[in-house]
Design an enzyme around this catalytic site. Structure first.
Site, PDB file in Angstrom:
ATOM      1  N   ARG A 153      53.835 -69.393 -58.990  1.00 45.29           N
ATOM      2  CA  ARG A 153      53.178 -70.489 -59.722  1.00 45.29           C
ATOM      3  C   ARG A 153      51.722 -70.595 -59.294  1.00 45.29           C
ATOM      4  O   ARG A 153      50.853 -70.917 -60.082  1.00 45.29           O
ATOM      5  CB  ARG A 153      53.879 -71.824 -59.448  1.00 45.29           C
ATOM      6  CG  ARG A 153      55.197 -71.984 -60.164  1.00 45.29           C
ATOM      7  CD  ARG A 153      55.660 -73.438 -60.124  1.00 45.29           C
ATOM      8  NE  ARG A 153      57.029 -73.547 -60.593  1.00 45.29           N
ATOM      9  CZ  ARG A 153      58.097 -73.615 -59.797  1.00 45.29           C
ATOM     10  NH1 ARG A 153      57.949 -73.595 -58.490  1.00 45.29           N
ATOM     11  NH2 ARG A 153      59.298 -73.704 -60.311  1.00 45.29           N
ATOM     12  N   CYS A 197      77.108 -75.310 -52.393  1.00 46.97           N
ATOM     13  CA  CYS A 197      77.723 -76.635 -52.266  1.00 46.97           C
ATOM     14  C   CYS A 197      78.701 -76.920 -53.386  1.00 46.97           C
ATOM     15  O   CYS A 197      79.500 -77.852 -53.299  1.00 46.97           O
ATOM     16  CB  CYS A 197      76.651 -77.718 -52.270  1.00 46.97           C
ATOM     17  SG  CYS A 197      75.425 -77.464 -50.995  1.00 46.97           S
ATOM     18  N   VAL A 207      68.285 -55.169 -46.073  1.00 46.11           N
ATOM     19  CA  VAL A 207      67.173 -54.731 -45.226  1.00 46.11           C
ATOM     20  C   VAL A 207      67.762 -54.422 -43.853  1.00 46.11           C
ATOM     21  O   VAL A 207      68.306 -55.299 -43.187  1.00 46.11           O
ATOM     22  CB  VAL A 207      66.067 -55.798 -45.135  1.00 46.11           C
ATOM     23  CG1 VAL A 207      64.989 -55.345 -44.164  1.00 46.11           C
ATOM     24  CG2 VAL A 207      65.479 -56.067 -46.514  1.00 46.11           C
TER      25      VAL A 207
END
Lengths: 553, 553
Positions: B21, B42, B80
């Protein structure tokens, strides 16, 4: 020391109870011309509608309770007729017997409340015309409905009591027409937000006549039809007058207690009037804005209780000051909750603030947990970043957000502070970023010019004034074709990076999506590509179409 | 400039989205060893229970979404493996193909999250043993239940995921047993509040084994019974492990990124680690308390999002700092909402505060509008009056009050400030004085010694320590006879003014009623009659009986 209190609803009884908590030495007496004490006026619509079964639930406490618990003598149906403050003597009429008595005091508290305004119209005294203020009104309305089973009702006045009554009468199967003199319901709201409420009322079958005034209530024994200024006439079997209240200041004026600019009694922060040893609290007293410091009059039970407690503390020598109000209000209208705190856009502009205005459309919790969208309109001061006010309309979770915002505003929160709040998150209660956090983020970005906003009303006004914009609709083709902002061209966000070269980076540019989030993404893309003047349309196309409709209605 | 982010759930994607952004110049790449991105962990219990129908609702966004909207490349199932920070190079394994690739970066963000702790027990790898962390877990649990229709389940660990799972499995008709090593459920709560939750769970048919540890999961292919340290054994068809999570710090340790005292990565307020150009965000990173400034580890989606956004801002040169957390938490357990913010009584005492503790039992709205009681336990610092924390348990309206309190605490509210809040009042939403206002009033009175409080635990402790009190029960005779505080004598409030002479005004005196309000009135009566040492029992007999039960269990 003798404490004499006139009025025994919320404020008067709070004064007495707090004074007694602080002192056993005081003789405390309350007179009230009404028969009911300490009642919940705000519960009346729900009693009329039947959600509250028994009228006793509105009056949980009687004089015996106050005597037993607080050793306070409450005399109901006793009207204080006159006061001689030089001799500190009150003359009281026992309304049951007509007898007159006198009483003396050291300290006097005016908690005389407010009365419904009854417009001076022919027919207001007919027996199917009611105001909504006290327990007798409540009983009278419900009894009348039970006895006469009206099929239609007209409510005069579209403030929150009028709207609550519209809901509750509808729930009883009555066809409701609501007449409001102003061009919108709920005058304390900005018009764009009030229109969301109006739409919902119409959806629920309430007939709204806005910008209309009643000229006469016609009928012989009962009102059968209502004449309007426009020449229209409405047949009706029941009339509810809810055009507002006026403070009961007659006694105050008699004894030289000064009124404020709102017409209610002027008080300082200790609830003291201009006359020594006379206090005023509750709906008869003026309050003031936490934000501007200006006097305001918003009679409400919660404020009355606060004022009463503060006066009770001050009278007994405890340190206390009223800190003012935000004018926070809330009501339910069918499936919608409508709430407001602090300044509206209109009030903020009138008060001289240079403001940022955001329309934030967000679900109260994840949609997969039954979340539903609310619209938060929030106002902040560009100079300081301070949040000045908020209005929220939505089906659920609105009361929580307005209270969080009211709390934040009380502590002088800046827009940027809202994002940092550690609010409670779990899927049954909120989204990961709560709507309040989003509100803070978007307002802060707008204030700091990293993501400027333009409201639909501003856009429409500026276009009408001859300003031209490069307007970009970033939604899907199908959405664009259904409806879009006048003059917009269609470039979906996914193509914007590559197609930006079709645009002129030096022109004033407006981007938008459905509700505002993708519009913000598009705005950032263009800004980062060197566009110098890009605004995101506040609340997106959804808000634009709504505002456009309001303006053309 | 190349930004490399490891992890694509809440925090990692927030970093990328915010960075984009702010800048189109950045090349943004995210690697994640998992297959799902940006999911709602959740929501898992509600997917298992069936409230969320489709697993796609937990993963509303995919890599294509991030590419299109933010021009971010997300590679899932890419782990990774190692990082060489000297050359700013990462080695990545494509888990689908086994291929190795390398990538470089200018700035690295560790958003590697946390993993469920799996206790080193025999049998944990059986196919009816599950953890609750990611979308694969969710799918596996629900598929297992759908396929095998277990009648019984054992949940190991009584934190909020365990309790949410207990609720959701019960809703599916499964008989749930919950085993918790500590003597209470919900370790973040004070024990007296946790016991209210435990009572409710038992009422709903959950079998609680507190203070019990699992020693083995027995069974051949599947676990069929669980052995406990006490020697007990539980037959079970399904095992859920919810004993907590640990931050995934392996990569961090590999490259010299320092951990904090909580075991998560230590970061400054800009989310920077001790190694230049390496940030850490989300569940792998440590946070700190808004109140004490001390490091705390409370992995939660809402905090992860905040950290991610802040890192995204800092990385792109925007001013931003994390302001810490209150550790606000909330969950639903059957008909009860349980919420907490700031410090508990235990934490506040451990942090060295001299505190006032209040138990405030109040309905969320008028009882005539369906209001139901909640218990607010609130803690304030006697020295400054500052509210330090609150815990609330109740069936409705709890989320609103915890958020209002969290907001007030963030702005360093004193107890006295709460009373002045102008919260939204109407009968469908609140009482005239909101429970938050009452909390402020009672805490402030306690701090200013105008209405001192004693908690049931303090009373029981002091009596056990040999101190004697004059204890007065101010309720009705019937209530007194049903049960009362040990050693109390009965003088109803209505008789207290006249019968006070039966008492010794110089003795330490405790008064109480059912919940605290009448007790406060009695306290004031005695104080005003010259009693020198009078405490009101916090939360009244209701709270006392509850606490007494806790202590004897």
């Amino acid at each position: 020391m003798k404490l004499l209190i006139i009025g025994s609803v919320a404020a008067g009884t709070s004064v007495g109870a707090k004074a007694r908590r602080n002192s056993e030495d005081l003789q405390i007496t309350i007179y009230d011309r009404d028969q009911d004490i300490s009642y919940s006026g705000c519960g009346i619509p729900y009693f009329v509608g039947g959600e509250i079964a028994d009228i006793d639930e509105l009056t949980p406490r009687d004089a015996a309770f106050f005597k037993k618990r607080y050793n306070i003598d409450i005399h109901t149906r006793h009207e204080v007729e006159s006061i001689d403050h030089a001799t500190k003597t009150a003359t009281i009429v026992n309304l049951a017997t007509g007898d007159r008595l006198t009483d003396t005091y050291d300290t006097l508290v005016l908690a005389t409340g407010a009365s419904s305004i009854v417009p001076p119209l022919q027919g207001v005294d007919h027996d199917n015309v009611f105001t909504v203020r006290n327990v007798r009104n409540a009983d009278a309305i419900r009894s009348y409905i039970d006895a006469h089973n009206p099929k239609t009702a007209t409510i005069v006045g579209g403030g929150f009591i009028g709207l609550e009554m519209a809901e509750q009468l509808s729930y009883r199967g009555i066809q409701v027409t609501l007449v409001e003199r102003l061009p919108q319901v709920m005058p304390p709201l900005d018009r764009d937000m009030a229109e969301r409420v109006a739409d919902h009322l119409r959806d629920k079958g309430v007939s709204l006549l806005l910008g209309e005034s009643v000229t006469a209530l016609n009928g012989t024994e009962r009102v059968t039809d209502i004449a309007l200024e426009s020449g229209k006439s409405i047949a009706t079997e029941l009339v509810i007058l809810s055009v507002g209240v006026k403070p009961n200041t007659e006694l105050a004026k008699q004894i030289g207690v000064g009124l404020g600019q709102t017409g209610a009694i002027a008080v300082n922060r200790k609830m003291q009037t201009n006359v020594a040893d006379i206090y005023a609290v509750g709906d008869v007293a003026e309050s003031f804005s936490v934000i501007t410091g200006e006097a305001i009059y918003r009679p409400l039970g919660s404020t009355a209780n606060k004022m009463g407690r503060i006066a009770g503390m001050v009278i007994t020598g405890e340190e206390a000051e009223h800190r003012g109000i935000l004018g926070t209000g809330i009501f339910k209208a069918f499936d919608l909750t409508v709430a407001q705190t602090g300044l509206t856009e209109k009030e903020a502009r009138e008060a001289g603030y240079d403001i940022e205005v955001l329309h934030n459309i967000k679900p109260d919790r994840p949609e997969y947990m039954g979340g539903k969208e609310m619209t938060i309109k929030a106002i902040a001061d560009r100079a300081t970043g301070r949040v000045l006010g908020a209005q929220i309309v939505g089906p659920q979770g609105v009361d929580k957000r307005i209270d969080v915002l009211a709390t934040a505003i009380t502590f002088k929160a800046k827009a940027e502070d809202l994002f940092h709040l550690d609010l409670a998150y779990a899927p049954p209660f909120a989204t990961t970023k709560d709507p309040v956090l989003y509100t803070g983020m978007a307002l802060d970005n707008a204030i700091k010019k990293t993501a400027r906003l333009m409201t639909p009303n501003e856009l429409i006004e500026q276009v009408a004034g001859g300003k031209s914009f490069q307007i970009i609709d970033t939604r899907s083709k199908a959405q664009f074709e259904k409806n879009h902002v006048d003059g917009a061209i269609h470039i979906p966000l996914g193509e914007l990076r590559t197609r930006a070269k079709e645009l002129d980076p030096t022109l004033p540019t407006i981007v938008y999506c459905n509700k505002g989030v993708t519009g913000n993404a598009a705005q950032n893309v263009l800004k980062n590509l060197g566009f110098t003047d890009v605004c995101n349309l506040s609340g997106g196309n959804k808000n634009y179409q709504h505002c456009k409709k309001c303006l053309t209605e």
